[in-house]
Design a protein around this motif. Sequence first.
Motif, mmCIF file in Angstrom:
data_model
loop_
_atom_site.group_PDB
_atom_site.id
_atom_site.type_symbol
_atom_site.label_atom_id
_atom_site.label_comp_id
_atom_site.label_asym_id
_atom_site.label_seq_id
_atom_site.Cartn_x
_atom_site.Cartn_y
_atom_site.Cartn_z
ATOM 1 N N ASP A 576 -1.794 4.215 -8.539
ATOM 2 C CA ASP A 576 -1.157 5.403 -9.098
ATOM 3 C C ASP A 576 -1.174 6.582 -8.133
ATOM 4 N N LEU A 577 -2.099 6.546 -7.159
ATOM 5 C CA LEU A 577 -2.337 7.695 -6.285
ATOM 6 C C LEU A 577 -1.643 7.561 -4.935
ATOM 7 N N TYR A 578 -1.644 6.331 -4.379
ATOM 8 C CA TYR A 578 -1.139 6.128 -3.021
ATOM 9 C C TYR A 578 0.222 5.434 -3.040
ATOM 10 N N GLY A 579 1.109 5.926 -2.186
ATOM 11 C CA GLY A 579 2.421 5.308 -2.091
ATOM 12 C C GLY A 579 2.539 4.352 -0.921
ATOM 13 N N ALA A 580 1.643 4.489 0.064
ATOM 14 C CA ALA A 580 1.722 3.657 1.261
ATOM 15 C C ALA A 580 0.349 3.563 1.898
ATOM 16 N N ILE A 581 0.140 2.516 2.692
ATOM 17 C CA ILE A 581 -1.069 2.402 3.502
ATOM 18 C C ILE A 581 -0.681 1.943 4.909
ATOM 19 N N ILE A 582 -1.451 2.424 5.891
ATOM 20 C CA ILE A 582 -1.349 1.954 7.273
ATOM 21 C C ILE A 582 -2.649 1.244 7.581
ATOM 22 N N SER A 583 -2.560 -0.025 7.918
ATOM 23 C CA SER A 583 -3.736 -0.867 8.099
ATOM 24 C C SER A 583 -3.685 -1.502 9.485
ATOM 25 N N GLY A 584 -4.518 -1.013 10.408
ATOM 26 C CA GLY A 584 -4.486 -1.477 11.788
ATOM 27 C C GLY A 584 -5.640 -2.391 12.134
ATOM 28 N N SER A 585 -5.348 -3.519 12.787
ATOM 29 C CA SER A 585 -6.372 -4.505 13.182
ATOM 30 C C SER A 585 -7.389 -4.691 12.061
ATOM 31 N N PRO A 586 -6.931 -4.980 10.860
ATOM 32 C CA PRO A 586 -7.783 -4.778 9.687
ATOM 33 C C PRO A 586 -8.669 -5.962 9.302
ATOM 34 N N LEU A 587 -9.815 -5.617 8.734
ATOM 35 C CA LEU A 587 -10.608 -6.548 7.941
ATOM 36 C C LEU A 587 -10.071 -6.488 6.523
ATOM 37 N N ILE A 588 -9.794 -7.641 5.921
ATOM 38 C CA ILE A 588 -9.205 -7.656 4.585
ATOM 39 C C ILE A 588 -9.838 -8.731 3.701
ATOM 40 N N ASP A 589 -9.955 -9.952 4.230
ATOM 41 C CA ASP A 589 -10.529 -11.055 3.442
ATOM 42 C C ASP A 589 -12.034 -11.082 3.654
ATOM 43 N N PHE A 637 1.820 -1.216 5.788
ATOM 44 C CA PHE A 637 2.252 -1.522 7.155
ATOM 45 C C PHE A 637 1.021 -2.043 7.884
ATOM 46 N N TYR A 638 1.077 -3.314 8.306
ATOM 47 C CA TYR A 638 -0.014 -3.929 9.064
ATOM 48 C C TYR A 638 0.365 -3.983 10.537
ATOM 49 N N TYR A 639 -0.487 -3.451 11.408
ATOM 50 C CA TYR A 639 -0.277 -3.622 12.848
ATOM 51 C C TYR A 639 -1.546 -4.203 13.459
ATOM 52 N N LEU A 640 -1.375 -5.111 14.424
ATOM 53 C CA LEU A 640 -2.504 -5.869 14.950
ATOM 54 C C LEU A 640 -2.083 -6.578 16.222
ATOM 55 N N SER A 641 -3.003 -7.365 16.780
ATOM 56 C CA SER A 641 -2.739 -8.123 17.998
ATOM 57 C C SER A 641 -3.111 -9.588 17.802
#
Length: 706
Positions: A576-589, A637-641
């Motif tokens: 409800d609060l955020y419309g977008a996220i930028i997630s770089g080289s992320p830990l997720i799982d 938006f996920y950015y990584l290498s």
Amino acid sequence: MVARLALAAALAFAAAPLAAQDTDADDPYIWLEEIKGEKALEQVDRWNADTEALLTVSPEYPIAKAWAKQILDDDRQIAMPTAIQGDRVINLWRDANNPRGLWRTASLASYMSGKPDWRVLIDVDKLGKDEGKSWVWHGADCLAPEYTRCLVSISDGGTDADVVREFDTVTGKFVDGGFTLPEAKSNVAWFDKDTVFVGTDEGASTLTDSGYPRLVKLWKRGSDFASAKMVAEGQQADVSISGLSVLDGETRWRFINRSPSFWTNNYELVKDDGSTIPLPMPADAEFRAVLDGFLIAKLNSPLAIKGGTAGVGSLVAFSLEDVVKGYDVTPFTVFVPSASQAVEEVSASEHKLWIKVLDDVSGKLIELSPANPGWISREMNLPANSTIQIAETSGKGDMAFVTVENMLTPPTLYAVPSEGEPVAIASEPAQFDASKFTVEQKFAISKDGTRVPYYLVRPKGVEGPLPTLIHAYGGFRNAQTPKYLTAEPYRSGPLGLFWLESGNAYVLANIRGGGEYGPRWHEDALRDKRQNSFDDFHAVADDLVANRLATPKRIAASGRSNGGVLVGAVANQRPDLYGAIISGSPLIDMRRYNKLLAGASWMAEYGNPDVAEDWAFMKAWSPYQNMKPGADAPVAFYYLSTLDDRVHPGHARKAAAKHEAFGQTFYYHEYKEGGHSVGADHEEDAKRAALLLTFLNREIGSGKDD
């Protein structure tokens, strides 16, 4: 949908089971963890192509990319000292003509005059071209006090794994028959001019579960590495083990550091014959410097000292001479921060100790002079309300080189002598009109009542709510301090500036998990307390909304690496609060993170998902396991290498696949080079800044339809 799949692939995704994923068997996208698997890379290429096709046609994209490249390549940048070696300065210079860098040296006198007489030692771009490699500079360890022999580390494509070669600064050439190591996550350091500490990949059982060296050996010049003498051995479950040496006046102190976990270290003093003596330093204390025969450590728990108890965050000194002589060693206090302060950086010059302190997230530089008992402290006269960073300290003489900057003021490099006033010796040019913006530090109240600071930058004179980008990290004692806007947020180049120039607001949030207020600020977000960092982030966003500075769904959450856990969790918890996220080289799982690349080394930070009690609290916030279908999910938006050998690219890939299965809009960009830092050069950094700006404009910009 941004990433358009071929029909067959889309149907396969849609048909995949979306179970709770408590086990590997429950994960339908585990095939995306095959880093260079043909099927996985085909999927990555499709996502990349779709994202670029959509964003690069936006009118702001070419303008932003060109401006970012101009800023990053500006040859008016400060030639920062990466080392002070006797009467010489070392610098790595990168610009448009030298994207991978020139490793070079100049006399200290010419550097101080503002007209350095640079001599190039290694042209990294030319070296890569000559050898057919994509070399990325990773540093050099030069043997003091002559500094003529250096162990140079370079990486093919920017991974954490390095090739090590011995270099002669006199001849300007790599040493024929010198110390060399093939590509690996090696730990190397000088023992003496003909011997080095080495920890490297020697095959089965020589690496820890985290993928770092488990053995430390002494390797003699001219001998085969197979004959190297074992000095120390760690455990398989350790993070790593390494050797190091420090020149303190005329004395070379040598140490072994075994790290059973990310936050614990067992140090031993190494004698000339290679035998070791344990140091009486607490396992959770941080080795910071050696000066005047004393090891300086920062405490993360209280410690009995001469005359009482040293508190958390204090600096204490241990006598190394007493350790060698076998005496009982009782440390004494050299510096005690106030309740609003945190010791962030410590560096030694010839006779002084220099410490950078955060005071409500503003920097101060303090000089400490040895005295017994206790040391004498003096705060240096530098601009207030700024971010201060220690660039280098001199090995001979007592001078610190520090940068001073804030969000609207570009960095200035000061030479700070032990006696006399600081002298500005170089400044970066202004890259924008700072008079158009205002910066203020504000405080939000988190769910448990904790006061959380944040910095807010807005166009001057604008009333009411604005689309807002909030960047944070929240982990590993890593404090987020306000830097010049061309460098914010971390690894996204001038994105923060571009976003502001478009008429929006930018926030840097100092949430728990970092080191902004010392060890307690970090410990309040460890393991089962992780939710505190997410609550802090929500509190900042809610504070902006409550004060009519931002609007729900017009807020983007930005984070990188550990920040991927952060933005993934807050997106799941407050769509409800955020419309977008930028997630770089992320830990997720977080169910499988400890099985992927260096993930096992971070279990002291997050918990061990293979332990039922730990997974019980981790499961509540692990981003991957808590993703849900629905149109209200923030757009990611996920950015990584691909070559990131620290945080596995499978994290972002699998999250993207889930978005695809849920029919949710997302953007994805995976570079083939660059390692954990993603961009291997300024061209890639500029492209990323432009893509992210275009993404933000599309998804939360003032022109977006509700």
